[in-house]
Design a protein around this motif. Structure first.
Motif, PDB file in Angstrom:
ATOM      1  N   ALA A  95       0.838  -1.205   0.000  1.00 40.22           N
ATOM      2  CA  ALA A  95       0.000   0.000   0.000  1.00 40.22           C
ATOM      3  C   ALA A  95       0.872   1.253   0.000  1.00 40.22           C
ATOM      4  O   ALA A  95       0.573   2.232  -0.693  1.00 40.22           O
ATOM      5  N   ALA A  96       1.966   1.220   0.768  1.00 39.51           N
ATOM      6  CA  ALA A  96       2.874   2.369   0.799  1.00 39.51           C
ATOM      7  C   ALA A  96       3.539   2.575  -0.560  1.00 39.51           C
ATOM      8  O   ALA A  96       3.784   3.721  -0.966  1.00 39.51           O
ATOM      9  N   ALA A  99       1.035   4.459  -2.558  1.00 39.14           N
ATOM     10  CA  ALA A  99       0.984   5.848  -2.100  1.00 39.14           C
ATOM     11  C   ALA A  99       2.221   6.624  -2.551  1.00 39.14           C
ATOM     12  O   ALA A  99       2.134   7.830  -2.848  1.00 39.14           O
ATOM     13  N   ASP A 100       3.357   5.943  -2.640  1.00 36.13           N
ATOM     14  CA  ASP A 100       4.599   6.590  -3.079  1.00 36.13           C
ATOM     15  C   ASP A 100       4.454   7.145  -4.494  1.00 36.13           C
ATOM     16  O   ASP A 100       4.995   8.210  -4.812  1.00 36.13           O
ATOM     17  N   TYR A 102       2.023   8.556  -5.572  1.00 32.06           N
ATOM     18  CA  TYR A 102       1.246   9.787  -5.439  1.00 32.06           C
ATOM     19  C   TYR A 102       1.972  10.826  -4.578  1.00 32.06           C
ATOM     20  O   TYR A 102       1.374  11.790  -4.118  1.00 32.06           O
ATOM     21  N   SER A 104       3.798  10.349  -1.588  1.00 26.08           N
ATOM     22  CA  SER A 104       3.656  10.226  -0.135  1.00 26.08           C
ATOM     23  C   SER A 104       4.946  10.574   0.593  1.00 26.08           C
ATOM     24  O   SER A 104       6.048  10.451   0.049  1.00 26.08           O
ATOM     25  N   SER A 125       1.755  10.709   4.837  1.00 26.54           N
ATOM     26  CA  SER A 125       0.880  11.743   4.292  1.00 26.54           C
ATOM     27  C   SER A 125       0.901  11.577   2.781  1.00 26.54           C
ATOM     28  O   SER A 125       1.977  11.475   2.181  1.00 26.54           O
ATOM     29  N   VAL A 126      -0.283  11.532   2.174  1.00 25.40           N
ATOM     30  CA  VAL A 126      -0.372  11.388   0.722  1.00 25.40           C
ATOM     31  C   VAL A 126      -1.564  12.198   0.222  1.00 25.40           C
ATOM     32  O   VAL A 126      -2.644  12.158   0.821  1.00 25.40           O
ATOM     33  N   CYS A 127      -1.346  12.970  -0.819  1.00 21.44           N
ATOM     34  CA  CYS A 127      -2.384  13.847  -1.370  1.00 21.44           C
ATOM     35  C   CYS A 127      -2.968  14.745  -0.272  1.00 21.44           C
ATOM     36  O   CYS A 127      -4.158  15.058  -0.285  1.00 21.44           O
TER      37      CYS A 127
END
Length: 139
Positions: A95-96, A99-100, A102, A104, A125-127
C-alpha cells in the motif's frame, strides 16, 4: 499476510497530554471502552478501542522519539485533532508503494512478528491526507 479486503480500521486523535484523561473520559461516557498503554519506546500514551475504531494519543513530556516529536509538532501546529486515519490493508508495504506513486511522505514505520502474530504499520501523508496503512492478524 491476509487476503482480507482493505477497510477503514480506526481514527487516531492527537490530544495534548493535559487533556488526555478528560477526552478519554468523554469518549468513555459515550460508550467507548479503552485499553491504556504507555509506549515508552515511542514516547506516547495511548487509549485504544480498536473494536469501536478510536485511538487517543499524547506525547510524553520531554520525549524526543520520532513518534513523540511528530505528535508534538502536530499539536503545536494544529491543536487537538485527527492525527491519522488507519486503513487496514492486506500488505502495508505494498500500500505504501502505491501511495509513493502519489508523492507520499512517510512519517513512521513499525513492524513485528512473533508467536504466530504480525503487525506492520506505515504512517504517511499522501495527497494531503494523513493515513496509516496497517496489516496485521491481531484482532
Amino acid at each position: 499476510m491476509t487476503d482480507s479486503p482493505s477497510r477503514l480500521h480506526h481514527v487516531v486523535f492527537a490530544v495534548a497530554r493535559e487533556r488526555h484523561d478528560t477526552v478519554g473520559q468523554l469518549f468513555t461516557e459515550l460508550g467507548f471502552s479503552f485499553n491504556e498503554a504507555n509506549l515508552d519506546e515511542l514516547g506516547i500514551r495511548v487509549l485504544l478501542d480498536w473494536d469501536r475504531g478510536i485511538e487517543l494519543i499524547s506525547p510524553d513530556p520531554g520525549s524526543t522519539t520520532e513518534v513523540a516529536t511528530s505528535v508534538s509538532d502536530f499539536l503545536a501546529n494544529h491543536g487537538d485533532g485527527v492525527y491519522t486515519v488507519v486503513v487496514q490493508v492486506p500488505g502495508a508495504s505494498a500500500a505504501a508503494d502505491i501511495a509513493d506513486r502519489y508523492g507520499s511522505i512517510v512519517r513512521f514505520r513499525q513492524a513485528f512478528e512473533g508467536d504466530g502474530n504480525y503487525l506492520e504499520e506505515i504512517d504517511l501523508s499522501v495527497c494531503g491526507l494523513p493515513l496509516t496503512f496497517l496489516s496485521t492478524n491481531l484482532p
